[in-house]
Motif scaffolding. Structure first.
Motif, mmCIF file in Angstrom:
data_model
loop_
_atom_site.group_PDB
_atom_site.id
_atom_site.type_symbol
_atom_site.label_atom_id
_atom_site.label_comp_id
_atom_site.label_asym_id
_atom_site.label_seq_id
_atom_site.Cartn_x
_atom_site.Cartn_y
_atom_site.Cartn_z
ATOM 1 N N MET A 194 0.803 -1.221 0.000
ATOM 2 C CA MET A 194 0.000 0.000 0.000
ATOM 3 C C MET A 194 0.836 1.272 0.000
ATOM 4 O O MET A 194 0.336 2.345 -0.330
ATOM 5 N N PHE A 195 2.111 1.164 0.342
ATOM 6 C CA PHE A 195 2.950 2.354 0.522
ATOM 7 C C PHE A 195 2.980 3.279 -0.693
ATOM 8 O O PHE A 195 2.904 4.507 -0.542
ATOM 9 N N PRO A 196 3.068 2.769 -1.931
ATOM 10 C CA PRO A 196 3.169 3.694 -3.081
ATOM 11 C C PRO A 196 1.872 4.432 -3.410
ATOM 12 O O PRO A 196 1.917 5.513 -4.010
ATOM 13 N N LEU A 197 0.716 3.865 -3.046
ATOM 14 C CA LEU A 197 -0.553 4.414 -3.525
ATOM 15 C C LEU A 197 -0.821 5.853 -3.087
ATOM 16 O O LEU A 197 -1.236 6.676 -3.913
ATOM 17 N N PRO A 198 -0.636 6.224 -1.802
ATOM 18 C CA PRO A 198 -0.876 7.634 -1.441
ATOM 19 C C PRO A 198 -0.002 8.602 -2.218
ATOM 20 O O PRO A 198 -0.462 9.684 -2.608
ATOM 21 N N PHE A 199 1.254 8.237 -2.479
ATOM 22 C CA PHE A 199 2.158 9.129 -3.213
ATOM 23 C C PHE A 199 1.756 9.219 -4.686
ATOM 24 O O PHE A 199 1.864 10.284 -5.295
ATOM 25 N N LEU A 200 1.289 8.098 -5.252
ATOM 26 C CA LEU A 200 0.828 8.141 -6.637
ATOM 27 C C LEU A 200 -0.412 9.016 -6.779
ATOM 28 O O LEU A 200 -0.595 9.693 -7.793
ATOM 29 N N LEU A 201 -1.277 8.999 -5.757
ATOM 30 C CA LEU A 201 -2.473 9.843 -5.797
ATOM 31 C C LEU A 201 -2.129 11.315 -5.605
ATOM 32 O O LEU A 201 -2.712 12.189 -6.241
ATOM 33 N N LYS A 202 -1.181 11.574 -4.726
ATOM 34 C CA LYS A 202 -0.859 12.966 -4.396
ATOM 35 C C LYS A 202 -0.220 13.703 -5.568
ATOM 36 O O LYS A 202 -0.294 14.945 -5.658
ATOM 37 N N ARG A 203 0.402 12.981 -6.474
ATOM 38 C CA ARG A 203 1.059 13.628 -7.607
ATOM 39 C C ARG A 203 0.077 14.040 -8.694
ATOM 40 O O ARG A 203 0.424 14.806 -9.599
ATOM 41 N N LEU A 204 -1.171 13.531 -8.636
ATOM 42 C CA LEU A 204 -2.127 13.735 -9.719
ATOM 43 C C LEU A 204 -2.867 15.064 -9.574
ATOM 44 O O LEU A 204 -3.177 15.501 -8.466
ATOM 45 N N PRO A 205 -3.200 15.704 -10.693
ATOM 46 C CA PRO A 205 -4.051 16.905 -10.653
ATOM 47 C C PRO A 205 -5.524 16.497 -10.548
ATOM 48 O O PRO A 205 -5.943 15.507 -11.146
ATOM 49 N N PHE A 206 -6.288 17.239 -9.770
ATOM 50 C CA PHE A 206 -7.705 16.941 -9.597
ATOM 51 C C PHE A 206 -8.549 17.978 -10.335
ATOM 52 O O PHE A 206 -8.163 19.133 -10.472
#
Length: 311
Positions: A156-168
């Protein structure tokens, strides 16, 4: 904020039960009772196993791991679920949402892994009862628990960082009473393929693989039991698996039901889908302590001694 341009969300809006907002006061007692039973029940199981040295055996040590994972799931969802139904608070900040998502998925993955470990434990106990404690030693059990926890965190460790890099863009409304990865990846307007691929790999390598291995374990258990000549021996061997089989059904049946509703009943009443999603996460932590307390004599006796100690 809600137009097509990109924005960095500070808050997400959680969804309770759409169309039933007027009935929220009626949901307060059931939801509070559910969380109370889940938290107290699993805590009591942990206390009983810790205090009673006769329960420091493989089966009960794995049960303690299961109770710990279910406590984690309940504690992760409690703030937002009760916040919505008690106070109508449906806002959650971006960082808290990512933390809740991480916690829910981590403990769910661990719970699935512990159920697999418990099925292997039952197979070893039936296939080679004389060497049961020699095979499943405490160091091996501790290593298994540590490996399951580490596996959950690393996946699960990579998922929050992958989400945080995305534009909403578009909107910031989630479709559940808590934050899930499958919900969050619907909101960004950037490339979410890495998130989707990693999420699919996690689901396949955990829930999918664990369920298949649990089925294989029970095929081997059934094959071993059929080789027992005594009818009484067969019943006794199968009876040791009843509690675990109930725990597996309680965990996977709601999960499959939610998946089927989302896949084949997309136009169903939203409140029904959300209610099933809450059931999926809330029911196992509530029922498993009850199942093991009723079906396992040692746990039941430990609870009696805890509340009614001998003078």
């Amino acid at each position: 904020m809600f137009n097509s341009s990109q924005f960095n969300p500070k808050y997400f809006l959680l969804t309770g039960l759409p169309g039933l907002e007027a009935l929220y006061p009626w949901f307060i007692v059931p939801f509070c009772s559910i969380y109370l039973v889940a938290l107290v029940g699993n805590s009591l199981v942990l206390v009983v196993i810790r205090k009673n040295t006769t329960l420091h055996q493989p089966m009960y040590l794995f049960l303690a791991m299961l109770a710990f994972a279910e406590l984690g799931v309940s504690a992760s969802t409690l703030p937002t679920v009760l916040g919505i139904f008690l106070f109508g608070a449906n806002e959650i900040c971006f960082e808290a949402c990512l933390l809740q998502m991480f916690s829910i998925h981590c403990f769910s993955i661990m719970e699935s892994g512990v159920l697999l470990a418990m099925s292997v434990d039952r197979f070893v106990a039936i296939y080679n009862p004389l060497r049961y404690t020699a095979i499943l030693t405490r160091p091996r059990i501790a290593a298994t628990g540590a490996a399951l926890g580490l596996k959950s965190v690393m996946l699960m460790f990579p998922l929050p960082f992958l989400l945080k890099r995305l534009p909403f863009c578009g909107h910031n409304v989630l479709s559940h009473s808590y934050c899930l990865h499958s919900d969050l990846i619907q909101l960004p307007c950037g490339d979410t393929r890495p998130n989707s691929i990693l999420g699919l790999c996690i689901v396949t390598s955990t829930f999918g693989l664990d369920s298949l291995l649990i089925i294989l374990s029970y095929v081997l258990i059934l094959y071993t039991v059929l080789g027992i000549t005594s009818g009484e021996g067969r019943c006794k061997a199968l009876n040791t698996c009843v509690s675990h089989m109930c725990a597996v059904l309680v965990y996977y049946v709601p999960m499959i039901s939610v998946a089927l509703v989302h896949r084949f009943m997309k136009h169903a009443v939203p409140a029904l889908r959300l209610l099933l999603a809450n059931v999926y996460l809330l029911v196992p932590p509530v029922l498993n302590p009850i199942i093991y307390s009723v079906k396992t004599k040692q746990i039941r006796q430990g609870l009696i001694q805890l509340f009614l100690p001998r003078k």
